[in-house]
Design a protein around this motif. Structure first.
Motif, PDB file in Angstrom:
ATOM      1  N   LYS A   1       0.861  -1.260   0.030  1.00  0.00           N
ATOM      2  CA  LYS A   1       0.013  -0.120   0.123  1.00  0.00           C
ATOM      3  C   LYS A   1       0.912   1.266  -0.037  1.00  0.00           C
ATOM      4  CE  LYS A   1      -3.404   2.847   0.569  1.00  0.00           C
ATOM      5  NZ  LYS A   1      -4.254   3.194  -0.494  1.00  0.00           N
TER       6      LYS A   1
ATOM      7  N   LEU B   1       3.004   6.661  -6.811  1.00  0.00           N
ATOM      8  CA  LEU B   1       2.223   7.588  -7.469  1.00  0.00           C
ATOM      9  C   LEU B   1       2.764   9.023  -7.429  1.00  0.00           C
ATOM     10  CD1 LEU B   1      -1.244   6.276  -6.892  1.00  0.00           C
ATOM     11  CD2 LEU B   1       0.002   6.176  -8.958  1.00  0.00           C
TER      12      LEU B   1
ATOM     13  N   LEU C   1       0.801  11.834 -14.467  1.00  0.00           N
ATOM     14  CA  LEU C   1       1.889  12.575 -15.304  1.00  0.00           C
ATOM     15  C   LEU C   1       1.452  13.887 -15.466  1.00  0.00           C
ATOM     16  CD1 LEU C   1       3.978  10.226 -17.544  1.00  0.00           C
ATOM     17  CD2 LEU C   1       4.552  10.920 -15.406  1.00  0.00           C
TER      18      LEU C   1
ATOM     19  N   GLY D   1       0.901  20.846  -6.750  1.00  0.00           N
ATOM     20  CA  GLY D   1       1.336  19.939  -5.661  1.00  0.00           C
ATOM     21  C   GLY D   1       0.311  18.841  -5.376  1.00  0.00           C
TER      22      GLY D   1
ATOM     23  N   GLY E   1      -2.326  16.685  -3.254  1.00  0.00           N
ATOM     24  CA  GLY E   1      -2.932  16.967  -2.174  1.00  0.00           C
ATOM     25  C   GLY E   1      -3.755  15.712  -1.586  1.00  0.00           C
TER      26      GLY E   1
ATOM     27  N   ASP F   1       0.871   9.395   3.387  1.00  0.00           N
ATOM     28  CA  ASP F   1       1.485   8.158   3.135  1.00  0.00           C
ATOM     29  C   ASP F   1       3.243   8.289   2.839  1.00  0.00           C
ATOM     30  OD1 ASP F   1      -0.760   7.199   3.815  1.00  0.00           O
ATOM     31  OD2 ASP F   1      -1.181   6.264   1.926  1.00  0.00           O
TER      32      ASP F   1
ATOM     33  N   PHE G   1      -9.017  19.260  -3.168  1.00  0.00           N
ATOM     34  CA  PHE G   1      -7.914  18.806  -3.626  1.00  0.00           C
ATOM     35  C   PHE G   1      -7.730  17.810  -5.150  1.00  0.00           C
ATOM     36  CE2 PHE G   1      -7.056  13.802  -3.263  1.00  0.00           C
ATOM     37  CZ  PHE G   1      -8.265  13.706  -2.743  1.00  0.00           C
ATOM     38  N   LYS G   2      -9.251  17.633  -5.468  1.00  0.00           N
ATOM     39  CA  LYS G   2      -9.149  17.056  -6.653  1.00  0.00           C
ATOM     40  C   LYS G   2     -10.474  17.400  -7.403  1.00  0.00           C
ATOM     41  CE  LYS G   2      -9.338  12.593  -7.291  1.00  0.00           C
ATOM     42  NZ  LYS G   2      -9.152  11.086  -7.270  1.00  0.00           N
TER      43      LYS G   2
ATOM     44  N   ARG H   1      -3.713  23.419 -14.182  1.00  0.00           N
ATOM     45  CA  ARG H   1      -3.931  22.325 -14.625  1.00  0.00           C
ATOM     46  C   ARG H   1      -3.721  22.211 -16.187  1.00  0.00           C
ATOM     47  NH1 ARG H   1      -4.102  18.465 -10.389  1.00  0.00           N
ATOM     48  NH2 ARG H   1      -4.873  19.656  -8.553  1.00  0.00           N
TER      49      ARG H   1
HETATM   50  C1  UGA Z   1      -4.926   8.021  -3.677  1.00  0.00           C
HETATM   51  C2  UGA Z   1      -4.617   6.819  -4.576  1.00  0.00           C
HETATM   52  O1  UGA Z   1      -4.519   7.248  -5.889  1.00  0.00           O
HETATM   53  C3  UGA Z   1      -5.591   5.615  -4.538  1.00  0.00           C
HETATM   54  O2  UGA Z   1      -5.094   4.658  -5.063  1.00  0.00           O
HETATM   55  C4  UGA Z   1      -5.493   5.405  -3.007  1.00  0.00           C
HETATM   56  O3  UGA Z   1      -6.631   4.303  -2.594  1.00  0.00           O
HETATM   57  C5  UGA Z   1      -5.937   6.605  -2.117  1.00  0.00           C
HETATM   58  O4  UGA Z   1      -4.882   7.745  -2.378  1.00  0.00           O
HETATM   59  C6  UGA Z   1      -5.649   6.226  -0.930  1.00  0.00           C
HETATM   60  O5  UGA Z   1      -4.573   5.751  -0.211  1.00  0.00           O
HETATM   61  O6  UGA Z   1      -6.693   6.130   0.083  1.00  0.00           O
HETATM   62  P1  UGA Z   1      -6.836   9.939  -3.643  1.00  0.00           P
HETATM   63  O7  UGA Z   1      -6.186  10.578  -2.672  1.00  0.00           O
HETATM   64  O8  UGA Z   1      -8.247   9.888  -3.503  1.00  0.00           O
HETATM   65  O9  UGA Z   1      -6.022   8.576  -4.093  1.00  0.00           O
HETATM   66  O10 UGA Z   1      -6.489  10.768  -5.037  1.00  0.00           O
HETATM   67  P2  UGA Z   1      -5.594  10.756  -6.134  1.00  0.00           P
HETATM   68  O11 UGA Z   1      -6.277  10.552  -7.392  1.00  0.00           O
HETATM   69  O12 UGA Z   1      -4.309   9.837  -6.219  1.00  0.00           O
HETATM   70  O13 UGA Z   1      -4.951  12.342  -6.538  1.00  0.00           O
HETATM   71  C7  UGA Z   1      -3.885  12.680  -5.346  1.00  0.00           C
HETATM   72  C8  UGA Z   1      -3.533  13.977  -5.626  1.00  0.00           C
HETATM   73  O14 UGA Z   1      -2.580  14.092  -6.882  1.00  0.00           O
HETATM   74  C9  UGA Z   1      -4.610  15.127  -6.154  1.00  0.00           C
HETATM   75  O15 UGA Z   1      -4.319  16.291  -5.448  1.00  0.00           O
HETATM   76  C10 UGA Z   1      -4.605  15.133  -7.712  1.00  0.00           C
HETATM   77  O16 UGA Z   1      -4.958  16.353  -8.222  1.00  0.00           O
HETATM   78  C11 UGA Z   1      -3.021  14.920  -8.022  1.00  0.00           C
HETATM   79  N1  UGA Z   1      -2.598  14.481  -9.135  1.00  0.00           N
HETATM   80  C12 UGA Z   1      -2.956  13.033  -9.475  1.00  0.00           C
HETATM   81  C13 UGA Z   1      -2.089  15.150  -9.971  1.00  0.00           C
HETATM   82  O17 UGA Z   1      -1.796  16.310  -9.806  1.00  0.00           O
HETATM   83  N2  UGA Z   1      -1.553  14.606 -11.184  1.00  0.00           N
HETATM   84  C14 UGA Z   1      -1.744  13.537 -11.503  1.00  0.00           C
HETATM   85  O18 UGA Z   1      -1.339  13.115 -12.573  1.00  0.00           O
HETATM   86  C15 UGA Z   1      -2.622  12.698 -10.710  1.00  0.00           C
END
Ligand code: UGA
Length: 437
Positions: free
Chosen positions: A212, A219, A259, A264, A266, A273, A328-329, A418
């Protein structure tokens, strides 16, 4: 087979809703009575696409709700623990909620003949299941793991904003236990839900925990890496980070996902983690130079956005800055570790006036900034009289904005962190993060 799910946050409520909507016999447990009432009425305590319709289907079928852990311990064959493991102020992982839940599970185990499998879905630092959770359960139940109950580590990979979709179609299932029979039972359970097409890896508890953290850390590494390239492109006229990302992503050894350069990463997972992993490794005498760089790159990224704003606007005192996107997303109302919140904090210190828009996260943001900033439900009102607009979250409605939508601004300066806008107005200053101009 009756299934208990303890903790009805993103993971627990999505899992309970999806399983019960498919006809599985589920009892969802949470200590928060108000939250339980909301869920009972078919409403989700947070915004998540498709969750309410799935929950309502579950409630019509076999979803029962209770605040009593002992009900699950007495009656369920499988008990999933999905409570939060948040971050403490020093970056450590806070185990109080999960250990308290395990204390109650142990106390209930003491009084029952039932021998459930207890399945830890919450994210916990390697070694926690065996060294802390097992110990707590054995201490309180006076029963041995493998005899009175078994303990399985089963990390979750769903993403916020796609929680239902991911719960319905996981890409991978990890089953961590040294008990072969229990591993087989859980594997059969998952195959009943998903068929045989999802890869299932059976390993021990600690390897499951590491998987995990390795997954989320990787990522985060991809994002910090591409942010590094974005910052390079920013200084080289005519270059564009998205074209670089697309090209390197075609290499199957790299892949297209994660990518997208950003202000940043969030949320409640990646920042937490990465830091927990760094501290864990450091405590083992094994400092992670790589994760430290990933984390630092992420923290410093917000300064790049501030630089872009100041370079375009000048002194920020009394200038109105519009922030589009607070969560954050996209497709989420979650503002935990959101870079928009960090950006607003810095801009307020620089005495800028802030107006904000977000389709879902306004109410959560009000709990942080109160009346220090102005909130708008219409994008046009947030843009009105603004000196600069910063797009922070890639909500779909922002990518549909046209040149004329920005006419209400005092100065038409747009910072697109973005790169989702497609504008071609010579009277408008457009700055895309990672686009050298
Ligand atoms: C993340 C993991 O992707 C999940 O697989 C995992 O289960 C989860 O954490 C967890 O541990 O519970 P999540 O936090 O919901 O999921 O969101 P993500 O989609 O990973 O995005 C995280 C951040 O990265 C966001 O701020 C998003 O905007 C940013 N991001 C993501 C980018 O800036 N660029 C990208 O290409 C992808």
């Amino acid at each position: 087979m009756k299934i208990g799910i303890i903790g009805l946050g993103f993971v627990g409520l999505s899992f309970a809703s999806v399983l019960s909507s498919k006809g599985f016999d589920i009892v969802g447990i949470d200590v928060d009575i108000k939250k339980l009432e909301t869920i009972k009425s078919g409403k989700s305590p947070f915004y998540e696409p498709k969750i309410e319709e799935t929950l309502q289907k579950g409630l019509e079928k076999k979803l029962m709700l209770s605040e009593k852990i002992e009900y699950a311990v007495n009656n369920c064959d499988l008990i999933f623990v999905t409570v939060g493991t948040p971050m403490t102020s020093d970056g450590n992982i806070d185990l109080r909620i999960i250990l308290n839940a395990c204390k109650k599970i142990g106390e209930a185990l003491l009084k029952t003949q039932n021998k459930p499998d207890i399945i830890i879905k919450s994210t916990v630092i390697p070694g926690t299941t065996i060294n802390k959770i097992k110990r707590k359960l054995e201490l309180k139940s006076l029963k041995k793991e493998g005899e009175g109950f078994t303990l399985i580590t089963n990390p979750e990979f769903l993403r916020e904003g796609r929680a239902i979709e991911d719960t319905k179609n996981p890409h991978l299932i990890i089953i961590g236990t040294s008990r072969k029979k229990s591993a087989e039972k859980l594997k059969n359970f998952y195959e009943k839900i998903y068929g045989k097409k999802i890869p299932i890896i059976i390993t021990n508890n600690t390897t499951a925990e590491i998987i995990k953290y390795a997954n989320n850390s990787f990522l985060a590494t991809k994002i910090s890496f591409i942010n590094n390239i974005a910052n390079l492109c920013q200084t080289l006229p005519g270059t564009n980070v998205d074209i670089v990302a697309k090209a390197i992503g075609i290499d199957p050894r790299i892949g297209q996902q994660f990518l997208n350069a950003c202000p940043g990463y969030g949320g409640s997972c990646l920042p937490k983690d990465v830091q927990a992993m760094m501290i864990f490794q450091k405590n083992l005498g094994e400092e992670s130079v790589l994760l430290n760089a990933v984390h630092q790159t992420n923290i410093l990224q917000i300064d790049k956005i501030i630089n872009l704003i100041e370079k375009s606007v000048g002194n920020l005192k009394n200038k109105q800055i519009t922030i589009l996107g607070l969560s954050f997303k996209e497709e989420s109302d979650d503002i935990r570790e959101s870079t928009s919140i960090k950006l607003i904090e810095i801009l307020l210190k620089k005495q800028a006036k802030i107006s904000v828009h977000d389709p879902k996260a306004i109410e959560n943001t009000k709990t942080i900034f109160g009346d220090k900033i102005s909130y708008h439900s219409k994008i046009k009102d947030a843009l009105n009289n603004s000196h600069c607009t910063v797009i922070m979250t890639p909500w779909k409605q922002y990518s549909n904005l046209k040149n004329s939508d920005f006419d209400v601004m005092l100065k038409k300066i747009i910072i697109d962190t973005r790169r989702i806008l497609n504008l071609n107005d010579n009277n408008l200053t457009y700055v895309g993060l990672g686009m050298g101009s």
